[in-house]
Design an enzyme around this catalytic site. Sequence first.
Site, PDB file in Angstrom:
ATOM      1  N   GLY A  11     -14.510   7.618  -2.560  1.00 55.06           N
ATOM      2  CA  GLY A  11     -14.529   7.483  -1.107  1.00 55.06           C
ATOM      3  C   GLY A  11     -15.610   6.578  -0.557  1.00 55.06           C
ATOM      4  O   GLY A  11     -16.003   6.723   0.596  1.00 55.06           O
ATOM      5  N   LYS A  64       8.298  13.918  -3.410  1.00 52.77           N
ATOM      6  CA  LYS A  64       7.447  13.048  -2.601  1.00 52.77           C
ATOM      7  C   LYS A  64       7.775  13.163  -1.120  1.00 52.77           C
ATOM      8  O   LYS A  64       6.881  13.174  -0.271  1.00 52.77           O
ATOM      9  CB  LYS A  64       7.593  11.595  -3.070  1.00 52.77           C
ATOM     10  CG  LYS A  64       6.704  10.616  -2.332  1.00 52.77           C
ATOM     11  CD  LYS A  64       6.804   9.231  -2.937  1.00 52.77           C
ATOM     12  CE  LYS A  64       5.801   8.295  -2.268  1.00 52.77           C
ATOM     13  NZ  LYS A  64       5.554   7.113  -3.072  1.00 52.77           N
ATOM     14  N   HIS A 108      -7.439  -3.732  -1.086  1.00 49.38           N
ATOM     15  CA  HIS A 108      -7.115  -3.922  -2.507  1.00 49.38           C
ATOM     16  C   HIS A 108      -8.143  -4.866  -3.125  1.00 49.38           C
ATOM     17  O   HIS A 108      -8.497  -5.875  -2.516  1.00 49.38           O
ATOM     18  CB  HIS A 108      -5.704  -4.507  -2.636  1.00 49.38           C
ATOM     19  CG  HIS A 108      -5.278  -4.665  -4.050  1.00 49.38           C
ATOM     20  ND1 HIS A 108      -4.907  -3.594  -4.846  1.00 49.38           N
ATOM     21  CD2 HIS A 108      -5.193  -5.764  -4.827  1.00 49.38           C
ATOM     22  CE1 HIS A 108      -4.601  -4.033  -6.048  1.00 49.38           C
ATOM     23  NE2 HIS A 108      -4.766  -5.348  -6.069  1.00 49.38           N
TER      24      HIS A 108
END
Length: 194
Positions: A11, A64, A108
């Site tokens: 985190g 999901k 990313h």
Amino acid sequence: MRTALFASGSGSNVEAIVAAAREGKVNLEPVLIVCDRPGAGVEKRAERLGLPLFSVRPSDYKDKAAYERALTAELKRIGVELILLAGYMRLAGPELLRAFGGRMLNIHPSLLPSFPGLHAVRQALEAGVKVTGATVHLVDEGMDTGPIIAQKPVTIEESETEESLQKKIQQVEHVLYPQAVQQFQQSLKERGQQ
């Protein structure tokens, strides 16, 4: 904007975004941290930051879609307007995208479209490239395929290891992500959507 931050690991990007919001560098109100791996380091950060935590095991749900329906219900219950994925290691499915499409961002550790998916830092080293970086993009149904909001390059030194390069990229991410969120919010404002 009432914001939920999603993470699967330590985190560090979550903390960087919360700090930027609290310092007035980005106009966000972090209202929830979502963790899909109970016991991950982000849970301790949530506690230290004084933020509510929604920690859940997706495997506790039938599938999901059921997991994402439960997640979406919680996000809507507390009035979340924006989702920031910060080291969240799952692809967003149709339920989340239906509820928050166009208001879900991801960071990313590469210059997309190069090296999408897992192990982007390792992929860059194995490819022998001289430059990689960080990308903030809108989330769509693909893996790291959404429209790019911002990117910043990072030079790869000859002696670079996966760990040292990961640290360099994370330092860039901690600055880039809040800037990209601010840029995204400005574009929403200009389109009259905020």
